[in-house]
Each structure stands twice: as C-alpha cells, then as structure tokens.
Scaffold this motif. Structure first.
Motif, PDB file in Angstrom:
ATOM      1  N   SER A 127       0.866  -1.169   0.000  1.00 13.80           N
ATOM      2  CA  SER A 127       0.000   0.000   0.000  1.00 13.80           C
ATOM      3  C   SER A 127       0.905   1.221   0.000  1.00 13.80           C
ATOM      4  O   SER A 127       2.016   1.181   0.516  1.00 13.80           O
ATOM      5  CB  SER A 127      -0.914   0.021   1.226  1.00 13.80           C
ATOM      6  OG  SER A 127      -0.140   0.054   2.410  1.00 13.80           O
ATOM      7  N   VAL A 128       0.446   2.305  -0.603  1.00 20.64           N
ATOM      8  CA  VAL A 128       1.247   3.517  -0.667  1.00 20.64           C
ATOM      9  C   VAL A 128       0.434   4.686  -0.133  1.00 20.64           C
ATOM     10  O   VAL A 128      -0.793   4.712  -0.238  1.00 20.64           O
ATOM     11  CB  VAL A 128       1.716   3.821  -2.108  1.00 20.64           C
ATOM     12  CG1 VAL A 128       2.642   2.735  -2.611  1.00 20.64           C
ATOM     13  CG2 VAL A 128       0.530   3.976  -3.054  1.00 20.64           C
ATOM     14  N   GLU A 129       1.127   5.639   0.451  1.00 22.47           N
ATOM     15  CA  GLU A 129       0.464   6.799   1.044  1.00 22.47           C
ATOM     16  C   GLU A 129       0.966   8.081   0.393  1.00 22.47           C
ATOM     17  O   GLU A 129       2.177   8.266   0.212  1.00 22.47           O
ATOM     18  CB  GLU A 129       0.729   6.856   2.545  1.00 22.47           C
ATOM     19  CG  GLU A 129       0.008   7.983   3.250  1.00 22.47           C
ATOM     20  CD  GLU A 129       0.207   7.948   4.753  1.00 22.47           C
ATOM     21  OE1 GLU A 129      -0.358   8.824   5.433  1.00 22.47           O
ATOM     22  OE2 GLU A 129       0.932   7.072   5.236  1.00 22.47           O
ATOM     23  N   VAL A 130       0.025   8.925   0.025  1.00 23.72           N
ATOM     24  CA  VAL A 130       0.368  10.258  -0.463  1.00 23.72           C
ATOM     25  C   VAL A 130       0.280  11.192   0.736  1.00 23.72           C
ATOM     26  O   VAL A 130      -0.809  11.590   1.157  1.00 23.72           O
ATOM     27  CB  VAL A 130      -0.584  10.716  -1.589  1.00 23.72           C
ATOM     28  CG1 VAL A 130      -0.178  12.093  -2.102  1.00 23.72           C
ATOM     29  CG2 VAL A 130      -0.582   9.711  -2.723  1.00 23.72           C
ATOM     30  N   LYS A 131       1.422  11.491   1.337  1.00 22.31           N
ATOM     31  CA  LYS A 131       1.442  12.182   2.629  1.00 22.31           C
ATOM     32  C   LYS A 131       0.826  13.568   2.564  1.00 22.31           C
ATOM     33  O   LYS A 131       0.144  14.004   3.484  1.00 22.31           O
ATOM     34  CB  LYS A 131       2.879  12.269   3.134  1.00 22.31           C
ATOM     35  CG  LYS A 131       3.476  10.904   3.451  1.00 22.31           C
ATOM     36  CD  LYS A 131       4.879  11.025   4.005  1.00 22.31           C
ATOM     37  CE  LYS A 131       5.443   9.649   4.335  1.00 22.31           C
ATOM     38  NZ  LYS A 131       6.827   9.721   4.861  1.00 22.31           N
ATOM     39  N   GLU A 185      -4.466   1.203  -1.157  1.00 20.63           N
ATOM     40  CA  GLU A 185      -4.149  -0.062  -0.494  1.00 20.63           C
ATOM     41  C   GLU A 185      -3.485  -1.097  -1.401  1.00 20.63           C
ATOM     42  O   GLU A 185      -2.643  -1.854  -0.958  1.00 20.63           O
ATOM     43  CB  GLU A 185      -5.426  -0.672   0.107  1.00 20.63           C
ATOM     44  CG  GLU A 185      -6.015   0.155   1.241  1.00 20.63           C
ATOM     45  CD  GLU A 185      -5.121   0.231   2.456  1.00 20.63           C
ATOM     46  OE1 GLU A 185      -4.195  -0.605   2.565  1.00 20.63           O
ATOM     47  OE2 GLU A 185      -5.313   1.116   3.293  1.00 20.63           O
ATOM     48  N   GLY A 186      -3.863  -1.154  -2.678  1.00 19.17           N
ATOM     49  CA  GLY A 186      -3.346  -2.223  -3.527  1.00 19.17           C
ATOM     50  C   GLY A 186      -2.519  -1.700  -4.684  1.00 19.17           C
ATOM     51  O   GLY A 186      -3.072  -1.246  -5.687  1.00 19.17           O
ATOM     52  N   TYR A 237       0.833  -1.085 -11.302  1.00 25.98           N
ATOM     53  CA  TYR A 237      -0.541  -1.588 -11.319  1.00 25.98           C
ATOM     54  C   TYR A 237      -1.258  -1.148 -10.050  1.00 25.98           C
ATOM     55  O   TYR A 237      -0.789  -1.406  -8.935  1.00 25.98           O
ATOM     56  CB  TYR A 237      -0.566  -3.111 -11.414  1.00 25.98           C
ATOM     57  CG  TYR A 237      -0.261  -3.653 -12.795  1.00 25.98           C
ATOM     58  CD1 TYR A 237      -1.249  -3.716 -13.772  1.00 25.98           C
ATOM     59  CD2 TYR A 237       1.016  -4.103 -13.119  1.00 25.98           C
ATOM     60  CE1 TYR A 237      -0.972  -4.208 -15.039  1.00 25.98           C
ATOM     61  CE2 TYR A 237       1.310  -4.599 -14.382  1.00 25.98           C
ATOM     62  CZ  TYR A 237       0.311  -4.654 -15.336  1.00 25.98           C
ATOM     63  OH  TYR A 237       0.594  -5.146 -16.592  1.00 25.98           O
ATOM     64  N   PHE A 238      -2.395  -0.485 -10.220  1.00 24.05           N
ATOM     65  CA  PHE A 238      -3.253  -0.118  -9.101  1.00 24.05           C
ATOM     66  C   PHE A 238      -4.413  -1.111  -9.061  1.00 24.05           C
ATOM     67  O   PHE A 238      -5.180  -1.220 -10.030  1.00 24.05           O
ATOM     68  CB  PHE A 238      -3.790   1.304  -9.276  1.00 24.05           C
ATOM     69  CG  PHE A 238      -2.713   2.356  -9.295  1.00 24.05           C
ATOM     70  CD1 PHE A 238      -2.216   2.885  -8.116  1.00 24.05           C
ATOM     71  CD2 PHE A 238      -2.199   2.816 -10.506  1.00 24.05           C
ATOM     72  CE1 PHE A 238      -1.221   3.846  -8.134  1.00 24.05           C
ATOM     73  CE2 PHE A 238      -1.210   3.787 -10.537  1.00 24.05           C
ATOM     74  CZ  PHE A 238      -0.708   4.304  -9.349  1.00 24.05           C
ATOM     75  N   ALA A 239      -4.539  -1.852  -7.959  1.00 23.58           N
ATOM     76  CA  ALA A 239      -5.582  -2.871  -7.836  1.00 23.58           C
ATOM     77  C   ALA A 239      -6.655  -2.405  -6.861  1.00 23.58           C
ATOM     78  O   ALA A 239      -6.354  -2.002  -5.732  1.00 23.58           O
ATOM     79  CB  ALA A 239      -4.973  -4.188  -7.345  1.00 23.58           C
ATOM     80  N   GLU A 240      -7.891  -2.446  -7.301  1.00 23.70           N
ATOM     81  CA  GLU A 240      -9.015  -2.008  -6.474  1.00 23.70           C
ATOM     82  C   GLU A 240     -10.075  -3.103  -6.446  1.00 23.70           C
ATOM     83  O   GLU A 240     -10.409  -3.696  -7.482  1.00 23.70           O
ATOM     84  CB  GLU A 240      -9.609  -0.724  -7.038  1.00 23.70           C
ATOM     85  CG  GLU A 240     -10.703  -0.102  -6.185  1.00 23.70           C
ATOM     86  CD  GLU A 240     -10.157   0.608  -4.945  1.00 23.70           C
ATOM     87  OE1 GLU A 240     -10.937   0.803  -3.990  1.00 23.70           O
ATOM     88  OE2 GLU A 240      -8.957   0.957  -4.942  1.00 23.70           O
TER      89      GLU A 240
END
Length: 274
Positions: free
Chosen positions: A36-40, A47-48, A60-63
């Motif tokens: 998961s990555v966060e845009v601070k 999350e994916g 790849y962005f998984a939703e």
C-alpha cells in the motif's frame, strides 16, 4: 465479507494470482512488490499497488469493489492521478478493478469512457473467471470468494488438498490454508464440526488464526466479565458465549471444558441449548 482485506492477503501470499487475472505471465510477480502507498501531502492511502523494480514496467493499481457506488470511478481516478502527481516515479500505469459481477459495476462512467475503454483499465468480474483455463491455487482461492454456499465446502477441500500437494514451503502453505479458512468463516459462519474436521483435521485446525482468536477471545472475555461482575457467573458467561464457535471448530465437550476451565456438565448443558 471483508473482501478488500482478503484480496490483499491473496496478493501478498500469491502475487502471481494478480497477473494471472489480467492474462499476464505469472512470472511477472518476481519483479513486482505488492504494497500500500500513502500520499502524505493529501493524507490518503492506496491499499493495492504493484510496484515494479524497473522503470520499463507499469505500476498496477488494484481495487476491489463489492458494493454498488456511483462515485467509484471518480474516487479511483482521483487517487491514481494524485499518486502519480506526487511520486517521482516515471513508470507508466494500469488500473485493475475486481467486481463480483457486472451488476455491481454501477459507477458513473461517462466522464471516464476513454480510460475505461482503453488498455489503461481492466475490469474483472469474478463470476466470469471460468474462462481462465488451468486455474492455479491463487485463482481457485479467488473463485472461492463467490462460490455458492452449497458447493463452497467441497471446493475449499479441493483447494486445501491441492495446496498440500503443490506448495512445498510450509509457511506459504499455512498462509494459504488460513486464507481459505478465513473465506469460509465469512461465507459460512455456522460450519459444522464434521465439515471443519474434514477440511483441516483437528491438529491442523489448532494452528489456524480463527481457532486461536476464538480461544483468546473466550479467555479474555471471561476474565474481563469476571472482574466487572465480581462473580463466577459473570466469568462463565463470557466463556459460554464462545462454545458454539469451538464446537464448530471440531472440539469435543471434554476439550472445550479443559481449555476454558469449565465443568464438563456446564459445557454440555450450554451445547444442548444450541
């Protein structure tokens, strides 16, 4: 069912499953890291995300979307584009959305038609996965999420057996079996003792997360309620509430009594009222 967390556990344990779902080589999982990555700056988390170890491959962005939502696509693309704007990565990107079926795909699409009708975005409907031939353990585990209740147990037994035969690593094997267990607990919360024993066996069942959580919860509730009430009855009540779950897990009256520190007759009486 908490489908988001289940899918992300599948992608963590068997990342090749994701690439099989989008008709890409399973070997691609070796050059991607799922996280998961966060845009601070914006305080939101995606999350994916599959991040490659080379700039030549796309992100790849998984939703996972199991509920109808008119604003789903506006939120999805807002998250993706905000991430791309804030990160220093130069990779191309792809979006992958998993729906249980087409009827849940109700988001407004008019403003995003060009994206949705391009290779940028892949929409996967789980009830149509029968088109994938020679399914792997990961794909079969995904299918189990929408398997009809009438056949879910038989399917789970098949996947567990295949896992024992095909997965050599003991830790990975255990994680997959725990995933299957989690899916079944959500789908069939009142599994019978015989059904659970058939799938896992009592000794293996004791190693599952659900079994351990039930025992921990039962003991903790008993202690807390006993302190609050200051009576033996309060302590016993907390333990008695866990008896149906422990019976479903395949324990005998004697085993439950011993584990919870209760008289066998008390457990037997509680069980007879179910």
């Amino acid at each position: 069912m908490k489908t988001d967390s289940i899918f992300y556990r599948i992608f963590q344990s068997l990342p090749s499953t994701f690439f099989e779902l989008i008709n890409q080589p399973a070997s691609l999982a070796d050059v991607y890291q799922f996280s998961s990555v966060e845009v601070k700056q914006l305080a939101f988390r995606i999350e994916g995300v599959f991040l490659p170890n080379t700039s030549e491959l796309p992100i790849y962005f998984a939703e996972v979307q199991f509920q109808p939502d008119k604003k789903f696509y506006s939120r999805l693309f807002a998250e993706i584009f905000n991430y791309l704007d804030k990160t220093e990565l130069t990779n191309n990107w792809r979006g992958v959305v998993l729906f249980p079926n087409r009827s849940v795909d109700t988001g407004d699409t008019e403003r995003y038609a060009e994206l949705l009708n391009s290779p940028r975005v892949t929409r996967i409907y789980l009830d149509e996965l029968t088109a994938i031939e020679a399914s792997s353990i990961g794909i079969e585990t995904v299918k189990l999420i929408i398997e009809p209740e009438s056949t879910a147990i038989a399917k789970a037994v098949e996947i567990v057996n295949n896992t024992r035969q095909q997965i050599i690593d003991a830790a990975q094997q255990r994680e997959i079996i725990q995933l299957i267990e989690t899916i079944l607990i959500y789908k069939l919360p009142r599994l019978s003792r015989e059904e659970m024993e058939k799938m896992f066996g009592l000794n293996e069942l004791k190693q599952t997360r659900f079994y351990q959580e039930v025992f921990a919860e039962g003991k903790e509730e008993g202690k807390l309620e006993g302190k609050e009430e200051g009576k033996l009855e309060g302590k016993e009540e907390g333990k008695l509430e866990t008896i149906p779950q422990l019976l479903a897990l395949g324990l005998s009256i004697e085993q439950i009594a011993q584990a919870l520190g209760l008289d066998e007759q008390v457990v037997r009486q509680a069980a007879s009222k179910l």
